[in-house]
Design a protein around this motif. Sequence first.
Motif, mmCIF file in Angstrom:
data_model
loop_
_atom_site.group_PDB
_atom_site.id
_atom_site.type_symbol
_atom_site.label_atom_id
_atom_site.label_comp_id
_atom_site.label_asym_id
_atom_site.label_seq_id
_atom_site.Cartn_x
_atom_site.Cartn_y
_atom_site.Cartn_z
ATOM 1 N N ILE A 46 79.858 28.523 9.887
ATOM 2 C CA ILE A 46 78.655 27.692 9.757
ATOM 3 C C ILE A 46 78.606 27.042 8.378
ATOM 4 O O ILE A 46 78.329 25.841 8.237
ATOM 5 C CB ILE A 46 77.389 28.535 10.006
ATOM 6 N N SER A 47 78.905 27.817 7.341
ATOM 7 C CA SER A 47 78.847 27.292 5.980
ATOM 8 C C SER A 47 79.913 26.234 5.737
ATOM 9 O O SER A 47 79.736 25.330 4.916
ATOM 10 C CB SER A 47 79.002 28.422 4.968
ATOM 11 N N MET A 48 81.036 26.329 6.472
ATOM 12 C CA MET A 48 82.112 25.344 6.352
ATOM 13 C C MET A 48 81.851 24.092 7.183
ATOM 14 O O MET A 48 82.586 23.114 7.088
ATOM 15 C CB MET A 48 83.442 25.963 6.794
ATOM 16 N N GLY A 49 80.832 24.157 8.023
ATOM 17 C CA GLY A 49 80.527 23.018 8.882
ATOM 18 C C GLY A 49 81.381 22.950 10.129
ATOM 19 O O GLY A 49 81.507 21.881 10.740
ATOM 20 N N VAL A 50 81.958 24.084 10.536
ATOM 21 C CA VAL A 50 82.782 24.105 11.745
ATOM 22 C C VAL A 50 81.871 23.962 12.963
ATOM 23 O O VAL A 50 80.964 24.759 13.172
ATOM 24 C CB VAL A 50 83.589 25.421 11.851
ATOM 25 N N GLU A 51 82.120 22.934 13.753
ATOM 26 C CA GLU A 51 81.284 22.674 14.923
ATOM 27 C C GLU A 51 82.059 22.753 16.227
ATOM 28 O O GLU A 51 81.462 22.760 17.299
ATOM 29 C CB GLU A 51 80.628 21.295 14.806
ATOM 30 N N GLU A 93 79.352 33.325 10.158
ATOM 31 C CA GLU A 93 78.511 32.683 9.150
ATOM 32 C C GLU A 93 79.354 31.804 8.224
ATOM 33 O O GLU A 93 78.897 30.744 7.776
ATOM 34 C CB GLU A 93 77.755 33.741 8.350
ATOM 35 N N GLU A 94 80.588 32.240 7.959
ATOM 36 C CA GLU A 94 81.496 31.423 7.150
ATOM 37 C C GLU A 94 81.790 30.102 7.854
ATOM 38 O O GLU A 94 81.838 29.042 7.210
ATOM 39 C CB GLU A 94 82.804 32.178 6.904
#
Length: 221
Positions: free
Chosen positions: A173-178, A170-171
């Motif tokens: 996702i929140s950081m925008g790691v794609e 979830e972290e």
Amino acid sequence: MNLTFWSDFNCPNSYIGLKRITDAARELDLDYELNMKPFELYPTLFDSPTSSMTTEYVLKYGITPQKAQELISEIEDIAVHDGLKINYKDLQISSSRNAHRLVKYVKNNHPEVSNDIIFKIYEANFMENEVIADIDVLTKISVCLGLDEDEIRNMLSGDFYDFEVQLDEEEAISMGVEAIPLYIVSIKQEQLTIPGAYEKEYFKIALEDMINGEIESKTFL
């Protein structure tokens, strides 16, 4: 050097990138501590392995089996250049959740082997083509590093550290790691985020710049 990184045990680029950046650190005589954070490429996969990698590439990229085999061979050749004789074409993709849970458990309870177990799981998956979702496989790896068989088997049989794995994802996702791998390197007061599996020499340049305090003006990133 502290290295926090998002990756997955089913990702060949993550394995290659980790080998490159840790080789660069060793060549600079840097001690390093690894903090692996999960980024599952197949989060809904059950414990049973999937079909062949060729089929996976055909379905994922919409290419012919011949083209898929060529791409897989290219990755194997790249790995060999970095000293990793992987057998990617015969990889049995299975859920990596148990492997990530094990890494977190070892990090917190047996830190003396926390770096080693990461490489051992990659090796089991990409070199020996074992099913890393299998508790027996992960227990065997742990025992080879001197850990207690019953302790590890009991941990893996439950849901220990499942919540922690979910929090890390979830972290991301929140950081925008794609995409993975993604590295966050900390040396002294310097910190650098590196997206991707760069060549070892490029990693080495970045680490040297961090050591010298020249990361803002000189580094290639």
